[in-house]
Design a protein around this motif. Sequence first.
Motif, PDB file in Angstrom:
ATOM      1  N   MET A  66       0.830  -1.204   0.000  1.00 47.12           N
ATOM      2  CA  MET A  66       0.000   0.000   0.000  1.00 47.12           C
ATOM      3  C   MET A  66       0.867   1.256   0.000  1.00 47.12           C
ATOM      4  O   MET A  66       0.606   2.197  -0.755  1.00 47.12           O
ATOM      5  CB  MET A  66      -0.929   0.017   1.213  1.00 47.12           C
ATOM      6  CG  MET A  66      -1.833   1.248   1.231  1.00 47.12           C
ATOM      7  SD  MET A  66      -2.550   1.604   2.823  1.00 47.12           S
ATOM      8  CE  MET A  66      -1.109   1.946   3.792  1.00 47.12           C
ATOM      9  N   ASN A  67       1.900   1.277   0.828  1.00 45.35           N
ATOM     10  CA  ASN A  67       2.768   2.454   0.884  1.00 45.35           C
ATOM     11  C   ASN A  67       3.466   2.692  -0.452  1.00 45.35           C
ATOM     12  O   ASN A  67       3.622   3.838  -0.878  1.00 45.35           O
ATOM     13  CB  ASN A  67       3.782   2.318   2.019  1.00 45.35           C
ATOM     14  CG  ASN A  67       3.131   2.507   3.366  1.00 45.35           C
ATOM     15  OD1 ASN A  67       2.155   3.234   3.498  1.00 45.35           O
ATOM     16  ND2 ASN A  67       3.654   1.840   4.376  1.00 45.35           N
ATOM     17  N   GLN A  68       3.876   1.625  -1.123  1.00 47.67           N
ATOM     18  CA  GLN A  68       4.510   1.765  -2.437  1.00 47.67           C
ATOM     19  C   GLN A  68       3.530   2.352  -3.443  1.00 47.67           C
ATOM     20  O   GLN A  68       3.857   3.261  -4.202  1.00 47.67           O
ATOM     21  CB  GLN A  68       5.035   0.407  -2.915  1.00 47.67           C
ATOM     22  CG  GLN A  68       5.901   0.501  -4.132  1.00 47.67           C
ATOM     23  CD  GLN A  68       7.188   1.257  -3.872  1.00 47.67           C
ATOM     24  OE1 GLN A  68       7.807   1.133  -2.824  1.00 47.67           O
ATOM     25  NE2 GLN A  68       7.601   2.063  -4.815  1.00 47.67           N
ATOM     26  N   ILE A  69       2.307   1.833  -3.447  1.00 51.39           N
ATOM     27  CA  ILE A  69       1.269   2.339  -4.356  1.00 51.39           C
ATOM     28  C   ILE A  69       1.004   3.816  -4.092  1.00 51.39           C
ATOM     29  O   ILE A  69       0.933   4.627  -5.021  1.00 51.39           O
ATOM     30  CB  ILE A  69      -0.030   1.517  -4.203  1.00 51.39           C
ATOM     31  CG1 ILE A  69       0.167   0.113  -4.777  1.00 51.39           C
ATOM     32  CG2 ILE A  69      -1.223   2.216  -4.842  1.00 51.39           C
ATOM     33  CD1 ILE A  69      -0.908  -0.879  -4.373  1.00 51.39           C
ATOM     34  N   LEU A  70       0.868   4.188  -2.827  1.00 55.60           N
ATOM     35  CA  LEU A  70       0.571   5.578  -2.486  1.00 55.60           C
ATOM     36  C   LEU A  70       1.746   6.505  -2.806  1.00 55.60           C
ATOM     37  O   LEU A  70       1.538   7.652  -3.206  1.00 55.60           O
ATOM     38  CB  LEU A  70       0.154   5.698  -1.023  1.00 55.60           C
ATOM     39  CG  LEU A  70      -1.165   4.990  -0.670  1.00 55.60           C
ATOM     40  CD1 LEU A  70      -1.468   5.125   0.817  1.00 55.60           C
ATOM     41  CD2 LEU A  70      -2.321   5.484  -1.518  1.00 55.60           C
ATOM     42  N   MET A  71       2.979   6.008  -2.680  1.00 54.12           N
ATOM     43  CA  MET A  71       4.140   6.819  -3.072  1.00 54.12           C
ATOM     44  C   MET A  71       4.160   7.056  -4.578  1.00 54.12           C
ATOM     45  O   MET A  71       4.477   8.152  -5.041  1.00 54.12           O
ATOM     46  CB  MET A  71       5.445   6.169  -2.600  1.00 54.12           C
ATOM     47  CG  MET A  71       5.669   6.325  -1.110  1.00 54.12           C
ATOM     48  SD  MET A  71       7.309   5.805  -0.547  1.00 54.12           S
ATOM     49  CE  MET A  71       7.279   4.062  -0.849  1.00 54.12           C
ATOM     50  N   VAL A  72       3.785   6.038  -5.348  1.00 51.33           N
ATOM     51  CA  VAL A  72       3.707   6.198  -6.804  1.00 51.33           C
ATOM     52  C   VAL A  72       2.650   7.241  -7.154  1.00 51.33           C
ATOM     53  O   VAL A  72       2.890   8.130  -7.983  1.00 51.33           O
ATOM     54  CB  VAL A  72       3.428   4.847  -7.502  1.00 51.33           C
ATOM     55  CG1 VAL A  72       3.051   5.043  -8.960  1.00 51.33           C
ATOM     56  CG2 VAL A  72       4.630   3.918  -7.380  1.00 51.33           C
ATOM     57  N   LEU A  73       1.476   7.155  -6.523  1.00 55.32           N
ATOM     58  CA  LEU A  73       0.421   8.135  -6.793  1.00 55.32           C
ATOM     59  C   LEU A  73       0.866   9.543  -6.406  1.00 55.32           C
ATOM     60  O   LEU A  73       0.584  10.506  -7.132  1.00 55.32           O
ATOM     61  CB  LEU A  73      -0.872   7.766  -6.055  1.00 55.32           C
ATOM     62  CG  LEU A  73      -1.616   6.543  -6.566  1.00 55.32           C
ATOM     63  CD1 LEU A  73      -2.836   6.267  -5.698  1.00 55.32           C
ATOM     64  CD2 LEU A  73      -2.006   6.677  -8.025  1.00 55.32           C
ATOM     65  N   THR A  74       1.561   9.675  -5.291  1.00 55.43           N
ATOM     66  CA  THR A  74       2.065  10.984  -4.861  1.00 55.43           C
ATOM     67  C   THR A  74       3.033  11.548  -5.893  1.00 55.43           C
ATOM     68  O   THR A  74       2.954  12.730  -6.253  1.00 55.43           O
ATOM     69  CB  THR A  74       2.760  10.871  -3.488  1.00 55.43           C
ATOM     70  OG1 THR A  74       1.792  10.412  -2.536  1.00 55.43           O
ATOM     71  CG2 THR A  74       3.316  12.196  -3.033  1.00 55.43           C
TER      72      THR A  74
END
Length: 160
Positions: A66-74
């Motif tokens: 989840m953190n990786q996905i959210l970092m990509v979106l950021t």
Amino acid sequence: MSWSDVWHVHASPDCTTMSTAEKRTKFTGDIRTHFDTKAYRLPDGTPNPTAPQYRRDRVEAHDRAMNQILMVLTTIGKKDPHILLTAENPKGAYELQPQVKTMLQANEGWRILDCHYCKSADPRYDGGKIWSMKHTTILVKGAQPNLALPKCEFDCEYRI
């Protein structure tokens, strides 16, 4: 194709360890204190240290993903602010996660929208299937400021 051709990026990280649906004990009436000793998470959204090891391992893996996905979106949001970005998960521990809180507090346009799956179903995309009245949290950036998502009033065409 370039990023200028993209208008929406959506993510749906695995919800197994985030959802309130996994609670197996009788609800006491207060979500802040309701606790199952084998639950994936504590009521504040943190990993449950008393859960069986396989559950703690799953929480760790899900949090990393989840953190990786959210970092990509950021990163996408900073490079291409014209793109609509969304990430959804059932109501529960998702909005309590540190990465989600960081995104909301960064003053970069992220916000939380709530909806119900059954009221949001669209036969063009969902095939006219029935859906549960699942309370869903959507982290969004780039949507109209006045956007409000539909909530079920027990009037949904697709509600189970």
